[in-house]
Scaffold this motif. Structure first.
Motif, PDB file in Angstrom:
ATOM      1  N   ALA A 173      37.751  54.412  42.253  1.00 39.86           N
ATOM      2  CA  ALA A 173      38.443  53.273  41.641  1.00 39.86           C
ATOM      3  C   ALA A 173      38.566  53.426  40.134  1.00 39.86           C
ATOM      4  N   PHE A 174      37.532  53.949  39.492  1.00 37.72           N
ATOM      5  CA  PHE A 174      37.576  54.099  38.026  1.00 37.72           C
ATOM      6  C   PHE A 174      38.691  55.048  37.606  1.00 37.72           C
ATOM      7  N   GLU A 175      38.773  56.208  38.270  1.00 33.80           N
ATOM      8  CA  GLU A 175      39.810  57.173  37.926  1.00 33.80           C
ATOM      9  C   GLU A 175      41.207  56.620  38.243  1.00 33.80           C
ATOM     10  N   ALA A 176      41.308  55.893  39.350  1.00 31.73           N
ATOM     11  CA  ALA A 176      42.596  55.305  39.721  1.00 31.73           C
ATOM     12  C   ALA A 176      43.041  54.266  38.706  1.00 31.73           C
ATOM     13  N   ASP A 210      50.961  51.951  33.929  1.00 34.68           N
ATOM     14  CA  ASP A 210      51.273  50.537  34.177  1.00 34.68           C
ATOM     15  C   ASP A 210      50.448  49.618  33.278  1.00 34.68           C
ATOM     16  N   GLY A 211      50.227  50.044  32.048  1.00 30.98           N
ATOM     17  CA  GLY A 211      49.339  49.315  31.141  1.00 30.98           C
ATOM     18  C   GLY A 211      49.751  47.889  30.865  1.00 30.98           C
ATOM     19  N   ARG A 212      51.051  47.587  30.954  1.00 29.03           N
ATOM     20  CA  ARG A 212      51.504  46.233  30.620  1.00 29.03           C
ATOM     21  C   ARG A 212      51.370  45.255  31.796  1.00 29.03           C
ATOM     22  N   ARG A 213      51.002  45.747  32.926  1.00 28.13           N
ATOM     23  CA  ARG A 213      50.888  44.875  34.107  1.00 28.13           C
ATOM     24  C   ARG A 213      49.579  44.093  34.092  1.00 28.13           C
ATOM     25  N   GLN A 214      49.627  42.922  34.758  1.00 32.15           N
ATOM     26  CA  GLN A 214      48.432  42.102  34.900  1.00 32.15           C
ATOM     27  C   GLN A 214      47.416  42.797  35.823  1.00 32.15           C
ATOM     28  N   MET A 215      46.164  42.466  35.627  1.00 32.02           N
ATOM     29  CA  MET A 215      45.094  43.135  36.370  1.00 32.02           C
ATOM     30  C   MET A 215      45.256  42.977  37.887  1.00 32.02           C
ATOM     31  N   HIS A 216      45.525  41.759  38.353  1.00 35.83           N
ATOM     32  CA  HIS A 216      45.631  41.544  39.794  1.00 35.83           C
ATOM     33  C   HIS A 216      46.844  42.255  40.371  1.00 35.83           C
ATOM     34  N   THR A 217      47.883  42.420  39.540  1.00 38.16           N
ATOM     35  CA  THR A 217      49.067  43.151  39.997  1.00 38.16           C
ATOM     36  C   THR A 217      48.741  44.623  40.218  1.00 38.16           C
ATOM     37  N   VAL A 218      47.971  45.196  39.308  1.00 41.96           N
ATOM     38  CA  VAL A 218      47.564  46.596  39.440  1.00 41.96           C
ATOM     39  C   VAL A 218      46.653  46.771  40.653  1.00 41.96           C
ATOM     40  N   LEU A 225      44.929  47.752  46.850  1.00 47.24           N
ATOM     41  CA  LEU A 225      44.442  46.904  47.935  1.00 47.24           C
ATOM     42  C   LEU A 225      45.595  46.069  48.486  1.00 47.24           C
ATOM     43  N   PRO A 226      45.441  45.469  49.660  1.00 48.06           N
ATOM     44  CA  PRO A 226      46.455  44.521  50.142  1.00 48.06           C
ATOM     45  C   PRO A 226      46.708  43.428  49.100  1.00 48.06           C
ATOM     46  N   ALA A 227      47.939  43.035  48.933  1.00 47.13           N
ATOM     47  CA  ALA A 227      48.322  42.128  47.848  1.00 47.13           C
ATOM     48  C   ALA A 227      47.546  40.817  47.860  1.00 47.13           C
ATOM     49  N   ARG A 228      47.401  40.230  49.039  1.00 47.83           N
ATOM     50  CA  ARG A 228      46.685  38.941  49.103  1.00 47.83           C
ATOM     51  C   ARG A 228      45.234  39.092  48.678  1.00 47.83           C
ATOM     52  N   LEU A 229      44.613  40.202  49.047  1.00 48.57           N
ATOM     53  CA  LEU A 229      43.232  40.445  48.639  1.00 48.57           C
ATOM     54  C   LEU A 229      43.155  40.677  47.135  1.00 48.57           C
ATOM     55  N   ALA A 230      44.108  41.410  46.591  1.00 50.08           N
ATOM     56  CA  ALA A 230      44.129  41.656  45.149  1.00 50.08           C
ATOM     57  C   ALA A 230      44.258  40.343  44.375  1.00 50.08           C
ATOM     58  N   ASP A 231      45.138  39.459  44.839  1.00 52.18           N
ATOM     59  CA  ASP A 231      45.297  38.155  44.183  1.00 52.18           C
ATOM     60  C   ASP A 231      44.003  37.349  44.270  1.00 52.18           C
ATOM     61  N   HIS A 232      43.358  37.389  45.436  1.00 52.22           N
ATOM     62  CA  HIS A 232      42.114  36.647  45.635  1.00 52.22           C
ATOM     63  C   HIS A 232      41.026  37.153  44.690  1.00 52.22           C
TER      64      HIS A 232
END
Length: 395
Positions: free
Chosen positions: A259-262, A270-278, A283-290
């Motif tokens: 995960a760290f390297e990823a 994708d530095g400008r993206r929000q953390m949950h978006t990355v 991970l599955p999107a719903r889990l990432a948002d959670h």
């Protein structure tokens, strides 16, 4: 009515035993049909054994007890029986073997083997009492309101454990064993989903992903499934057998990645993206948002230091949580604990202090992993007791 052997329970172990005892054998069960757990298993296709079955796949207070039966009647012996009956099967995953057609094929096979051995089956029969007299065991029953008494030199306890009571599961085997002085180890639900009554995972219900789950020092790499009540899926069922109330479980959400390297790589692209978006790329999107919400992940990925990314990676590889409990016997696939193996011969499954009394299958303190292992224990222990009875009779 006198028999050589009476078997209480027409499940997997009981029918397997009846196919090997020889002599006059009577199988009694309160259900309307034999092998009901076989019928519903594996989504109706019965995960009847596992190609990799061995002693290491079982839990018991005495982990050596199961070795004798498993080594003398192996998964390959049962696979050969299935093949001889012309039942088509396939490997699904991790050595798990399923019927191509229906679990009913396995039930029909066992009934055929019982019939060939001359065993008699009586269903919808309630056991009202079990005792001993000078000539053996006395079993009092009731069938459709009519009482009947049966006698036999051998009595086999094959009524299973407490799991899935709506199918008629009870602690009958434990009660009878205790009546004859056998020790009963504490029982609990095994291979069962975890519950979190605060409903924290309800929004994720239906989401699944491969994980590495750990509890009680044991890890399994299999799928996790979020439900409206908590956590299920093969990985959760597996570790539930090792978990104790109040303990934490650990879930590695990225068991095959770093995960760290990823995250570092994503920071470059994708530095400008929000953390949950990355996280949604990993991970599955719903889990990432959670996780973004419950872990309070703020800001863009570019704003995160290596230290912050490492902390997040550690969480992804070691998400800890404490279940409130499990769904219990209501949905448990097996019952852990039961008749103490110290009371039994590992070769014959006969009680050491009560000649002629045998205990097999789930009633005994031997519990397999998910994936066909518990059925293999039923076949192996049923065969061990059945052949021991036949050999004792000298036929």
């Amino acid at each position: 009515m006198r028999y050589d052997t009476i078997i209480l329970g027409a499940g997997a172990a009981g029918m397997m035993c009846a196919a090997h005892t020889g002599g006059r054998t009577l199988v009694l069960d309160h259900a309307k049909a034999p092998g009901e757990k076989i019928r519903i298993s594996g989504g109706g296709r019965c995960n009847f054994t596992n190609m990799y079955a061995g002693p290491e796949n079982f839990l018991s207070a005495n982990p050596h007890f199961c070795k004798s039966a498993l080594s003398r009647y192996t998964q390959w012996d049962f696979i050969d029986l299935v093949a001889r009956h012309g039942i088509a099967y396939h490997e699904k995953t991790l050595g798990q073997l399923f019927c191509d057609n229906s679990a009913k094929d396995i039930i029909a096979m066992l009934r055929g083997e019982m019939a060939k051995a001359g065993a008699e089956l009586r269903l919808e029969t309630t056991i009202t009492s079990v005792s001993q007299d000078g000539s053996g065991f006395v079993v009092e029953t009731e069938q459709h309101g009519k009482p009947a008494t049966f006698r036999a030199a051998n009595l086999v306890l094959a009524t299973g454990g407490k799991s899935i009571p709506k199918m008629g599961a009870t602690g009958l085997a434990y009660d009878i064993a205790r009546q004859f002085g056998l020790n009963i180890l504490p029982t609990r639900a095994g291979l069962v989903p975890f519950t979190f009554p605060d409903g924290r995972f309800k929004p994720l219900s239906g989401t699944a992903l491969p994980v590495r789950a750990t509890a009680g020092g044991k890890s399994f790499d299999e799928a996790l499934l979020f439900t409206h009540r908590g956590l299920s899926g093969p990985s959760m069922l597996q570790i539930s057998s090792y978990w104790r109330e109040g303990e934490t479980i650990t879930v590695n959400l990225l068991p095959d990645g770093n995960a760290f390297e990823a995250l570092k790589a994503k920071r470059q692209t994708d530095g400008r993206r929000q953390m949950h978006t990355v996280l949604g790329h990993l991970l599955p999107a719903r889990l990432a948002d959670h996780l973004g919400e419950v872990w309070s992940l703020k800001g863009n990925l570019a704003d995160q230091s290596d230290k912050a990314l490492q902390a997040l990676a550690d969480r992804l590889h070691g998400w800890e949580m404490t279940p409130a409990g499990t769904e219990g016997y209501r949905t448990a696939e097996v019952t852990l604990g039961g008749i103490d193996t110290d009371a039994l011969s590992s070769k014959t499954m006969e009680a050491k202090t009560v000649p002629g009394l045998y205990a097999i299958g789930e009633a005994v303190d031997v519990t397999g992993w998910l994936g066909g292992f518990n059925f293999q224990w039923a076949w192996s222990s049923g065969w061990a007791a059945g052949t021991a009875i036949r050999n004792k009779r000298g036929s």
